[in-house]
Write a protein that holds these residues in place. Structure first.
Motif, PDB file in Angstrom:
ATOM      1  N   ASP A   1       0.828  -1.203   0.000  1.00 23.92           N
ATOM      2  CA  ASP A   1       0.000   0.000   0.000  1.00 23.92           C
ATOM      3  C   ASP A   1       0.865   1.257   0.000  1.00 23.92           C
ATOM      4  O   ASP A   1       0.598   2.215  -0.709  1.00 23.92           O
TER       5      ASP A   1
ATOM      6  N   LEU B   1       0.643   4.878   9.738  1.00 21.38           N
ATOM      7  CA  LEU B   1      -0.079   4.223   8.642  1.00 21.38           C
ATOM      8  C   LEU B   1      -0.172   2.711   8.809  1.00 21.38           C
ATOM      9  O   LEU B   1      -1.088   2.074   8.286  1.00 21.38           O
TER      10      LEU B   1
ATOM     11  N   LYS C   1      -1.064   0.804  11.041  1.00 23.91           N
ATOM     12  CA  LYS C   1      -2.251   0.273  11.714  1.00 23.91           C
ATOM     13  C   LYS C   1      -3.398   0.034  10.741  1.00 23.91           C
ATOM     14  O   LYS C   1      -4.370  -0.639  11.068  1.00 23.91           O
ATOM     15  N   HIS C   2      -3.261   0.615   9.535  1.00 21.55           N
ATOM     16  CA  HIS C   2      -4.343   0.522   8.554  1.00 21.55           C
ATOM     17  C   HIS C   2      -3.884   0.048   7.184  1.00 21.55           C
ATOM     18  O   HIS C   2      -4.713  -0.327   6.348  1.00 21.55           O
ATOM     19  N   MET C   3      -2.575   0.078   6.932  1.00 26.29           N
ATOM     20  CA  MET C   3      -2.060  -0.240   5.602  1.00 26.29           C
ATOM     21  C   MET C   3      -0.808  -1.111   5.691  1.00 26.29           C
ATOM     22  O   MET C   3      -0.157  -1.176   6.730  1.00 26.29           O
TER      23      MET C   3
ATOM     24  N   GLU D   1      -2.695  11.166   8.251  1.00 30.39           N
ATOM     25  CA  GLU D   1      -4.147  11.364   8.313  1.00 30.39           C
ATOM     26  C   GLU D   1      -4.719  11.626   6.932  1.00 30.39           C
ATOM     27  O   GLU D   1      -5.825  11.158   6.601  1.00 30.39           O
TER      28      GLU D   1
ATOM     29  N   LEU E   1      -4.938   8.349   4.894  1.00 33.09           N
ATOM     30  CA  LEU E   1      -6.000   7.455   5.361  1.00 33.09           C
ATOM     31  C   LEU E   1      -7.367   7.834   4.789  1.00 33.09           C
ATOM     32  O   LEU E   1      -8.310   7.045   4.868  1.00 33.09           O
TER      33      LEU E   1
END
Length: 519
Positions: free
Chosen positions: A7, A24, A26-28, A384, A387
């Motif tokens: 990502d 990042l 934590k999400h990607m 941010e 995201l």
């Protein structure tokens, strides 16, 4: 040549890189590339602290004003407002997460004073080891989902249909790879190692600036290289940085005749902005005098500055004599890849954060200890922002992938790294003038054929040669910018145009491949 997709690709291993990756991850899916090892970067070397309006006597507006004054009003005001307004809360967030900053005997944060600040607002960790402590803490916190690839240098960006979709890399063993990602982030630091005297890690040569430029990104403010006044001088070599915090605690500059060199030069004396102090030392050196930092007024120097003390002892400089030999050196690059406050560059899919980026927050001269704060604030802003964006998983090149050959096409004749650094220090250093800049441009320009043909010849070049070509190209752009700005502002000082020129107020010089220069 293998291909991999993630990502996010982050290039760099300092504070901006790891903070962004941590946010990042934590999400990607995030991959981090560094051309040396993960501890070889400027963040680990940062002795100074983090500026933040935390004291009850301080306000973000005061910090804002100090930043604009130091930056000679060349700053982007929105970027400065975000830096100074968001900084205290994000610092408190780090503290709440376990990052420990130095405290006084009563358990309160110990706030230091540094040049051009109107209040004591500098947080330190481990005395003069703030960068190191922040990085060690961050490495202990970083998500295990972040893959850090060491000894792997990004040698070019992959761009198709005006979008960056990946990178080509070259490992130290000669292996070449290609990686694709939805988002490519440069967080590589500045360009201090273009100069012979520098506080920077030797790997920080500005290579990412040239990579972005070649890919079509806009570069700006390249004429603004800040020189730190006090590098520890050992013979004709630099042993390391002596933090501005030393002068903040009472040290002062004298020459070998015992004269205080900052007397009468600036109202803030030894705590004047860095460009003024650097030029004062440079003037003394031009007159054949040596300059020393007198530390006799600094209480408990060895306890307060353990890293500097060790550096002095390791190099045969005796602290008890109270005189530390100093010389200015390249320290921080205010210019870089042009971005907005979210880290967006002029190329879709390519982002920049930290010293490699230029969102205008530092103007023409960075205020002391704003660099680590910049990393903290704008890494969060970039993370941010990403995201909120859609992940592009199917971005693929429409053109045939480059084929690589094992044989060398022709003999390459390039200058050494030392030669480039010497030329940059002499002609694009603390004091510039037209004759010297034109001489530098002519010398560097003689190698233009190499960067013009780099796409074709890169496959036959060693990693060292590729870096040299990029160093030459970015040196050419810096020198061109310095020649174009016919005034003196902040860190850019022209002896033939020694004053501010209102016609250049808030004007920026831009570089873009094929477009060249716009003012």
């Amino acid at each position: 040549m293998s291909q991999k997709h993630s990502d996010v690709i982050v290039v760099g291993s300092g504070l901006s890189a790891l903070l962004t990756a941590n946010y990042l991850s934590k999400h990607m899916n995030v991959m981090v590339f560094t051309k040396s090892n993960k501890y070889e970067n400027n963040s680990f070397l940062a002795q100074g602290g983090v500026a933040g309006a935390i004291a009850v006597t301080d306000t973000w507006q005061q910090h804002f004003d100090d930043t604009l004054v130091a930056g000679c009003e060349h700053n982007d005001r929105l970027s400065v407002e975000l830096l100074t307004k968001l900084g205290p809360a994000l610092l408190q967030e780090l503290i709440d997460s376990g990052m420990r900053f130095d405290q006084d005997r009563n358990g309160n944060l110990s706030l230091g004073m540094e040049g051009a600040h109107s209040e004591r607002r500098i947080l330190h960790a481990g005395g003069d080891q703030t960068g190191k402590q922040l990085m060690l803490w961050l490495h202990s916190q970083i998500s295990k989902s972040v893959t850090i690839l060491e000894q792997e240098t990004v040698t070019s960006l992959l761009v198709d249909n005006s979008r960056c979709y990946g990178v080509n890399t070259l490992r130290i063993n000669g292996e070449r790879k290609e990686y694709h990602a939805s988002h490519i982030i440069f967080a590589t630091g500045g360009a201090g190692a273009l100069y012979s005297y520098t506080s920077n890690n030797e790997s920080v040569t500005g290579m990412a600036l040239a990579l972005a430029y070649r890919a079509g990104a806009i570069l700006t403010d390249l004429e603004f290289m800040q020189f730190h006044p006090t590098m520890l001088r050992v013979g004709n070599q630099i042993a390391g940085l002596i933090s501005e915090a030393v002068r903040g605690e009472g040290a002062f500059l004298i020459n070998n005749e015992g004269t205080r060199i900052m007397s009468g030069i600036h109202p803030q004396g030894d705590l004047a902005p860095r460009d003024i102090v650097s030029r004062a030392i440079f003037h003394e050196m031009e007159q054949g005098r040596q300059v020393f930092l007198n530390i006799e007024n600094v209480p408990q120097f060895k306890e307060r500055f353990p890293s500097i003390t060790k550096m002095c002892l390791d190099n045969g400089i005796f602290i008890d004599k109270k005189l530390l030999p100093v010389v200015p050196g390249a320290h921080f690059f205010m210019g870089g890849i042009q971005t907005d406050i979210h880290g967006e560059t002029s190329i879709a899919g390519l982002y920049a954060v930290g010293e490699v980026a230029c969102n205008g927050v530092h103007g023409a001269n960075r205020l002391a200890s704003n660099s680590l704060l910049e990393a903290i604030v704008f890494s969060r802003k970039l993370a941010e922002h990403l995201l909120t964006k859609r992940i592009e998983n199917n971005v693929m090149p429409k053109k045939k992938l480059k084929e690589f050959f094992s044989h060398r096409k022709e003999m390459i004749t390039l200058p050494t790294k030392v030669e480039i650094q010497s030329k940059m220090m002499k002609y694009a250093g603390i004091v510039r003038h037209e004759k010297g800049l034109r001489e530098l441009i002519a010398w560097v320009g003689a190698y233009k054929c190499y960067w013009d043909e780099l796409d074709e010849i890169e496959v036959w070049l060693s990693l060292e040669e590729i870096e040299l070509v990029y160093m030459l190209q970015i040196s050419y752009l810096i020198a061109t910018s310095a020649l174009t700005r016919v005034e003196s502002r902040g860190a850019h000082y022209r002896s033939d145009f020694p004053c501010l020129n209102d016609e250049w107020r808030q004007k920026r010089i831009y570089h873009q491949e094929k477009v060249k220069m716009l003012v």
